[in-house]
Scaffold this motif. Structure first.
Motif, PDB file in Angstrom:
ATOM      1  N   ASN A   1       0.923  -1.503  -0.417  1.00 56.95           N
ATOM      2  CA  ASN A   1       0.115  -0.341  -0.117  1.00 56.95           C
ATOM      3  C   ASN A   1       0.883   1.476  -0.155  1.00 56.95           C
ATOM      4  OD1 ASN A   1      -2.102  -1.199   0.526  1.00 56.95           O
ATOM      5  ND2 ASN A   1      -2.749  -1.571   2.220  1.00 56.95           N
TER       6      ASN A   1
ATOM      7  N   ALA B   1       0.928   4.087  -3.014  1.00 59.90           N
ATOM      8  CA  ALA B   1       0.767   6.023  -2.646  1.00 59.90           C
ATOM      9  C   ALA B   1       2.008   6.146  -2.699  1.00 59.90           C
ATOM     10  CB  ALA B   1       0.898   5.929  -1.399  1.00 59.90           C
TER      11      ALA B   1
ATOM     12  N   LYS C   1       2.767   6.426  -7.087  1.00 60.39           N
ATOM     13  CA  LYS C   1       1.133   7.219  -7.610  1.00 60.39           C
ATOM     14  C   LYS C   1       1.263   8.697  -6.971  1.00 60.39           C
ATOM     15  CE  LYS C   1      -0.804   4.290  -9.793  1.00 60.39           C
ATOM     16  NZ  LYS C   1      -0.804   4.378 -11.564  1.00 60.39           N
TER      17      LYS C   1
ATOM     18  N   LEU D   1       1.083  10.053  -4.186  1.00 61.54           N
ATOM     19  CA  LEU D   1      -0.424  10.020  -3.385  1.00 61.54           C
ATOM     20  C   LEU D   1       0.305   9.856  -1.860  1.00 61.54           C
ATOM     21  CD1 LEU D   1      -2.601   7.597  -4.689  1.00 61.54           C
ATOM     22  CD2 LEU D   1      -3.026   9.736  -5.416  1.00 61.54           C
TER      23      LEU D   1
ATOM     24  N   THR E   1       0.315   8.182   2.130  1.00 62.42           N
ATOM     25  CA  THR E   1       0.489   7.637   2.530  1.00 62.42           C
ATOM     26  C   THR E   1      -1.005   6.805   3.106  1.00 62.42           C
ATOM     27  OG1 THR E   1       2.521   7.070   3.588  1.00 62.42           O
ATOM     28  CG2 THR E   1       1.451   5.372   4.455  1.00 62.42           C
TER      29      THR E   1
ATOM     30  N   SER F   1      -3.678   7.250   1.911  1.00 60.62           N
ATOM     31  CA  SER F   1      -4.335   7.541   0.192  1.00 60.62           C
ATOM     32  C   SER F   1      -4.085   5.989  -0.480  1.00 60.62           C
ATOM     33  CB  SER F   1      -3.749   8.405  -1.121  1.00 60.62           C
ATOM     34  OG  SER F   1      -4.722   9.766  -0.105  1.00 60.62           O
TER      35      SER F   1
ATOM     36  N   ARG G   1      -6.173   3.160   1.848  1.00 63.45           N
ATOM     37  CA  ARG G   1      -7.475   3.636   1.595  1.00 63.45           C
ATOM     38  C   ARG G   1      -7.872   2.808   0.498  1.00 63.45           C
ATOM     39  NH1 ARG G   1     -11.706   6.300   3.548  1.00 63.45           N
ATOM     40  NH2 ARG G   1     -11.052   6.814   5.301  1.00 63.45           N
ATOM     41  N   ALA G   2      -6.833   2.702  -1.297  1.00 57.58           N
ATOM     42  CA  ALA G   2      -6.936   2.102  -2.252  1.00 57.58           C
ATOM     43  C   ALA G   2      -6.655   0.873  -1.569  1.00 57.58           C
ATOM     44  CB  ALA G   2      -5.666   2.468  -3.020  1.00 57.58           C
TER      45      ALA G   2
ATOM     46  N   ASP H   1     -10.524  -0.679   0.077  1.00 58.47           N
ATOM     47  CA  ASP H   1     -10.950  -0.643  -1.335  1.00 58.47           C
ATOM     48  C   ASP H   1     -10.801  -1.908  -2.185  1.00 58.47           C
ATOM     49  OD1 ASP H   1     -12.549   1.868  -0.732  1.00 58.47           O
ATOM     50  OD2 ASP H   1     -10.968   3.276  -2.160  1.00 58.47           O
TER      51      ASP H   1
ATOM     52  N   ASN I   1      -4.272   6.930  11.032  1.00 52.50           N
ATOM     53  CA  ASN I   1      -4.883   6.660  10.206  1.00 52.50           C
ATOM     54  C   ASN I   1      -5.076   5.156   9.362  1.00 52.50           C
ATOM     55  OD1 ASN I   1      -4.888   9.230   9.655  1.00 52.50           O
ATOM     56  ND2 ASN I   1      -2.717   9.515   8.239  1.00 52.50           N
TER      57      ASN I   1
END
Length: 260
Positions: free
Chosen positions: A32, A36, A39, A41, A43, A45, A48-49, A52, A88
């Protein structure tokens, strides 16, 4: 569109090569943070990806008839990460767990939520969310989603051993009463349904099992599949490839038994 069509065809071809479906898959969701970073992004995010993608994977498992999925959600070693990242993650876990009791898919398919790990290490609000999800699904037994939270294989073994020694000390059991079944009962408790692991999947191009479920996986010689995609990029094709490895292993066992 064309790529999606090709992947769909490939999924079909792989599925035709599968003759055995594992009943219990344990997944180490790695990558993960690297996803991030790749991309550009934050961490959070990336996590969260990954969450999902987990929801998608659970749908695939249900479609394929895999009854038990155990996710290495948060290890005891993960507590060494920054306070911000840990907080988080806990907020994300609590959010996802809070939705479970009202998720129509959970009730439609009869999915039971279970946690393994050291509950005492979790903050009270997250522990409450776990217990709420477990209570809301306790009467289901079609499919099982097992969350390894504050989990570590060595810690798990030490805690079970400590419980058994304490019971001997208090004359609840005798040394002669110690059996594999008793040890397993002290690992997870009587109310947790957790069969031997058939297949371990690890994403993120890491070729190690990180002491995940040593009693149920290593002790039962489960198949292992390592793959390159970071967890948020894990596809149904990757899952089918992993299942094919398990299936081929079962076919080889069957042939050996026939020759014997």
């Amino acid at each position: 569109m064309i790529r999606g069509l090709i992947e769909h065809v490939y999924e079909y071809l792989i599925s035709k090569q599968v003759t055995h479906i594992p009943q219990h898959i344990a997944i180490i969701q790695d990558g993960n943070r690297r996803y991030a970073k790749k991309k550009g992004l934050a961490t959070a995010s990336g996590h969260r990806a990954g969450a999902d993608r987990t929801e998608e994977v659970l749908e695939w498992a249900q479609e394929l008839g895999i009854r038990h999925i155990t996710l290495y959600t948060f290890s005891t070693e993960n507590f060494s990460r920054s306070d911000e990242e840990v907080q988080n993650l806990f907020t994300l876990f609590k959010e996802k767990l809070s939705r479970i009791s009202i998720d129509e898919r959970v009730h439609k398919y009869g999915i039971r939520i279970q946690m393994i790990g050291d509950r005492d290490m979790l903050p009270e609000d997250l522990r409450g969310a776990v217990e709420q999800a477990e209570a809301a699904t306790a009467h289901y037994d079609n499919f099982y989603l097992n969350m390894a939270l504050a989990y570590g294989g060595r810690n798990e073994m030490l805690r079970a051993t400590s419980k058994i020694l304490n019971d001997i000390k208090n004359n609840k059991i005798k040394k002669e009463d110690i059996t594999p079944d008793l040890f397993e009962e002290n690992l997870y408790g009587k109310n947790v349904t957790l069969p031997p692991v058939d297949l371990i999947i690890r994403t993120g191009n890491e070729c190690r099992t990180s002491n995940f479920l040593p009693w149920l996986a290593n002790g039962h010689e489960s198949a292992v599949y390592f793959c390159a995609p970071y967890w948020p990029m894990f596809r149904k094709i990757d899952m089918l490839r992993a299942i094919r490895v398990y299936s081929e292993r079962q076919d080889m066992k069957k042939k050996r038994n026939c020759r014997a």
